[in-house]
Write an enzyme that holds these catalytic residues in place. Structure first.
Site, PDB file in Angstrom:
ATOM      1  CG  ASN A  38      -2.138   0.864   1.081  1.00  0.00           C
ATOM      2  OD1 ASN A  38      -2.318   1.506   0.050  1.00  0.00           O
ATOM      3  ND2 ASN A  38      -2.962   0.907   2.110  1.00  0.00           N
ATOM      4  CG  HIS A  59     -11.613  -3.602  10.578  1.00  0.00           C
ATOM      5  ND1 HIS A  59     -10.702  -2.833   9.898  1.00  0.00           N
ATOM      6  CD2 HIS A  59     -10.960  -4.738  10.910  1.00  0.00           C
ATOM      7  CE1 HIS A  59      -9.557  -3.485   9.818  1.00  0.00           C
ATOM      8  NE2 HIS A  59      -9.690  -4.655  10.415  1.00  0.00           N
ATOM      9  NE  ARG A  64      -9.368  -2.727  13.453  1.00  0.00           N
ATOM     10  CZ  ARG A  64      -8.577  -2.023  12.648  1.00  0.00           C
ATOM     11  NH1 ARG A  64      -7.309  -2.371  12.496  1.00  0.00           N
ATOM     12  NH2 ARG A  64      -9.044  -1.001  11.966  1.00  0.00           N
ATOM     13  CE1 TYR A  84      -5.274   1.975  10.715  1.00  0.00           C
ATOM     14  CE2 TYR A  84      -6.129   1.195  12.815  1.00  0.00           C
ATOM     15  CZ  TYR A  84      -5.783   0.965  11.496  1.00  0.00           C
ATOM     16  OH  TYR A  84      -5.978  -0.277  10.969  1.00  0.00           O
ATOM     17  CG  ASP A 128      -4.422  -1.926  14.842  1.00  0.00           C
ATOM     18  OD1 ASP A 128      -3.375  -1.575  15.410  1.00  0.00           O
ATOM     19  OD2 ASP A 128      -4.474  -2.272  13.643  1.00  0.00           O
ATOM     20  CG  HIS A 168      -2.287   1.730  13.073  1.00  0.00           C
ATOM     21  ND1 HIS A 168      -1.829   2.551  12.081  1.00  0.00           N
ATOM     22  CD2 HIS A 168      -2.685   0.595  12.445  1.00  0.00           C
ATOM     23  CE1 HIS A 168      -1.954   1.939  10.903  1.00  0.00           C
ATOM     24  NE2 HIS A 168      -2.468   0.754  11.106  1.00  0.00           N
ATOM     25  CD  GLU A 182      -3.812  -5.307  14.708  1.00  0.00           C
ATOM     26  OE1 GLU A 182      -4.932  -5.829  14.912  1.00  0.00           O
ATOM     27  OE2 GLU A 182      -3.467  -4.885  13.598  1.00  0.00           O
ATOM     28  CD  GLU A 224      -1.039  -4.008  10.648  1.00  0.00           C
ATOM     29  OE1 GLU A 224      -2.000  -4.609  11.148  1.00  0.00           O
ATOM     30  OE2 GLU A 224      -1.118  -2.871  10.178  1.00  0.00           O
ATOM     31  NE  ARG A 251      -2.683  -7.996  13.260  1.00  0.00           N
ATOM     32  CZ  ARG A 251      -3.463  -8.040  12.163  1.00  0.00           C
ATOM     33  NH1 ARG A 251      -4.028  -9.165  11.795  1.00  0.00           N
ATOM     34  NH2 ARG A 251      -3.664  -6.945  11.458  1.00  0.00           N
ATOM     35  CG  HIS A 281      -2.306  -7.032   7.804  1.00  0.00           C
ATOM     36  ND1 HIS A 281      -1.502  -6.244   7.019  1.00  0.00           N
ATOM     37  CD2 HIS A 281      -3.278  -6.229   8.262  1.00  0.00           C
ATOM     38  CE1 HIS A 281      -1.970  -5.013   7.001  1.00  0.00           C
ATOM     39  NE2 HIS A 281      -3.051  -4.974   7.750  1.00  0.00           N
ATOM     40  CD  GLU A 291      -7.109  -6.944   9.612  1.00  0.00           C
ATOM     41  OE1 GLU A 291      -7.467  -5.835  10.020  1.00  0.00           O
ATOM     42  OE2 GLU A 291      -5.940  -7.197   9.275  1.00  0.00           O
ATOM     43  CD1 TRP A 328      -1.758   7.541  10.076  1.00  0.00           C
ATOM     44  CD2 TRP A 328      -1.308   5.572   9.163  1.00  0.00           C
ATOM     45  NE1 TRP A 328      -2.935   7.032   9.590  1.00  0.00           N
ATOM     46  CE2 TRP A 328      -2.702   5.811   9.030  1.00  0.00           C
ATOM     47  CE3 TRP A 328      -0.794   4.350   8.676  1.00  0.00           C
ATOM     48  CZ2 TRP A 328      -3.588   4.922   8.414  1.00  0.00           C
ATOM     49  CZ3 TRP A 328      -1.659   3.459   8.050  1.00  0.00           C
ATOM     50  CH2 TRP A 328      -3.045   3.741   7.917  1.00  0.00           C
TER      51      TRP A 328
HETATM   52  O1  EZ4 Z   1      -3.482   0.145   8.559  1.00  0.00           O
HETATM   53  O2  EZ4 Z   1      -3.318  -2.288   5.958  1.00  0.00           O
HETATM   54  O3  EZ4 Z   1      -4.930  -4.240  11.193  1.00  0.00           O
HETATM   55  N1  EZ4 Z   1      -4.991  -3.630  10.191  1.00  0.00           N
HETATM   56  C1  EZ4 Z   1      -4.324  -2.538   9.882  1.00  0.00           C
HETATM   57  C2  EZ4 Z   1      -4.472  -2.035   8.475  1.00  0.00           C
HETATM   58  C3  EZ4 Z   1      -3.326  -1.132   8.027  1.00  0.00           C
HETATM   59  C4  EZ4 Z   1      -3.319  -1.008   6.530  1.00  0.00           C
HETATM   60  C5  EZ4 Z   1      -2.135  -0.218   6.004  1.00  0.00           C
HETATM   61  O4  EZ4 Z   1      -2.077  -0.305   4.615  1.00  0.00           O
HETATM   62  O5  EZ4 Z   1      -3.655  -2.000  10.724  1.00  0.00           O
HETATM   63  O6  EZ4 Z   1      -5.720  -1.439   8.276  1.00  0.00           O
HETATM   64 CO    CO Z   2      -3.254  -3.432  12.358  1.00  0.00          CO
END
Ligand code: EZ4
Ligand code: CO
Length: 403
Positions: free
Chosen positions: A37, A122, A147, A159, A211, A213, A237, A263, A284, A313, A340, A403
């Site tokens: 991505n 999600h 999630r 996020y 998550d 992140h 996560e 991931e 993951r 992931h 996921e 991020w």
């Molecule tokens: O942010 O795949 O757990 N899932 C994630 C994803 C990531 C994206 C980044 O390209 O954290 O949604």
């Molecule tokens: Co994630």
């Protein structure tokens, strides 16, 4: 059997995807997902210019040697672009092997270790109320694992949440990334309140995931894990930046909330210490970014020694080819944990033909040979790649953050 041709297909049905198609002298082709991505063209170019020329003439059944040829053989190792390219080739080779032998890939990896595979999806809302509604929607669809991400009071963006009502897509089309902002203390104050409400609203049996992140320090993550203990999460996560492996030691000492990470890992060396020191509960890594089915089987074996399970992931920014590969892998190994599944745009599903069944939160495998996935190449051509980036994230004072 010989590989006679391979091509890279860059298309955007719903969003950008990179696919490798490897063709053999026996008319069988294999597909692999090479999507990274926001960095799609780096992988596409690496495949086209450097790996594909070395594939021509090889026997696709020699997937182990081909994997090492591209991993050890090139001298330069690891890295997301490199491993995604190798992963796509490996996936396509297993697809060819299955089709040549007329069996689904899972039968070549160990057979059926389970009849169905649990998926989590999600649920996200801009505030607590909308988030609860979204969880209820997913529960009504039959999911047993959800999630939960939510907008945080006083924070503009976060996020996992889209500001409109559309489904969440982090990559934004444009010449450079958009910038988001972040406030850790507001987040930490709010998340336990959110999960208290979610657990009170839904049954104890519903698996809840969250998550972070990569946005917390180890001690912040420790506080969050501890405060979430009463709500019995399935996993928490990516609390701390994934490369800060020492931080997991501190975190682990403070909380019994199960931890998931990986991931953005791409080799076994990224998770070896975390696994052997039993610092995580779920790994993951996913097939595309983890270098393919070949190395992921080794990672699952290592994790299995410590009763650590997988949780691949499976975002909508990887193509359904990667999801199919994850499902074959998850069917065959003993220590599958959960998969996921965000779902895909309708356009994506018009281009990628997916044969596996999904009902009430569980996948069941089709008996189609290979990965059980195909592509409408003509339709794919109609949806052209557009440059898109994941956002960057800054603290409110402008400091660059994860991020
Ligand atoms: O942010 O795949 O757990 N899932 C994630 C994803 C990531 C994206 C980044 O390209 O954290 O949604
Ligand atoms: Co994630």
């Amino acid at each position: 059997m010989k590989i006679i041709k391979a091509e890279v297909i860059v298309c955007a049905p719903g969003r950008n995807f990179v696919t490798i198609k490897i063709e053999t002298d026996q008319g069988i082709y294999g597909l692999g997902d090479a999507t990274l991505n926001g960095r799609e063209l780096a992988v596409a170019t690496y495949l086209e210019k450097h790996l594909i020329p070395c594939l021509i003439g090889r026997d696709p059944f020699d997937s182990e040697d081909i994997w090492h040829y591209f991993y050890r053989g090139v001298y330069w190792r690891r890295g997301a672009v490199n491993m995604t390219a190798i992963g796509a080739i490996d996936m396509a080779l297993w697809d060819i092997k299955g089709k040549a032998l007329d069996v689904p890939v899972y039968k070549l990896l160990g057979g059926k270790s389970r009849q169905k595979l649990m998926a989590y999806t999600h649920a996200q809302g801009r505030d607590m109320e909308e988030t609860i509604d979204k969880v209820a929607e997913k529960v009504a669809q039959g999911y047993q694992a959800v999630r939960v991400q939510s907008g945080v009071p006083g924070m503009k963006d976060i996020y996992g949440i889209s500001n409109d009502k559309k489904s969440y897509e982090p990559a934004i089309i444009g010449q450079k990334p958009i910038e988001e902002s972040w406030n850790t203390s507001k987040y930490l104050n709010y998340i336990p309140k959110l999960f208290s409400k979610v657990r009170e609203t839904f049954s104890d049996d519903l698996h809840l995931l969250h998550d972070a992140h990569h946005r917390l320090t180890p001690i912040e993550a420790a506080r969050l894990g501890k405060e979430l203990e009463p709500f019995n999460l399935f996993w928490l996560e990516d609390t701390i930046p994934a490369e800060l492996q020492e931080g997991f030691k501190l975190l682990r000492q403070h909380t019994s909330t199960p931890l998931a990470v990986g991931e953005i890992f791409n080799t076994i060396y990224d998770c070896q210490d975390l696994i052997t020191n039993q610092l995580i509960d779920y790994i993951r890594m996913t097939i595309a970014h983890g270098g393919g089915i070949t190395p992921m089987l080794k990672i699952a074996s290592l994790a299995g020694l410590y009763h650590i399970k997988t949780g691949c992931h499976g975002p909508s920014d990887l193509s359904p080819i990667n999801l199919a590969a994850c499902l074959h892998f998850g069917t065959a190994i003993n220590n599958f944990g959960i998969q996921e599944y965000m779902g895909y745009a309708d356009l994506t599903m018009e281009v990628f033909k997916f044969s596996h069944d999904f009902k009430n939160g569980f996948f069941t495998m089709s008996e189609a040979p290979g990965l059980g996935i195909d592509m409408d190449f003509e339709k794919a051509k109609k949806h052209q790649y557009k440059q898109a980036y994941l956002p960057v994230n800054r603290l409110e004072d402008g400091t660059l953050h994860s991020w």
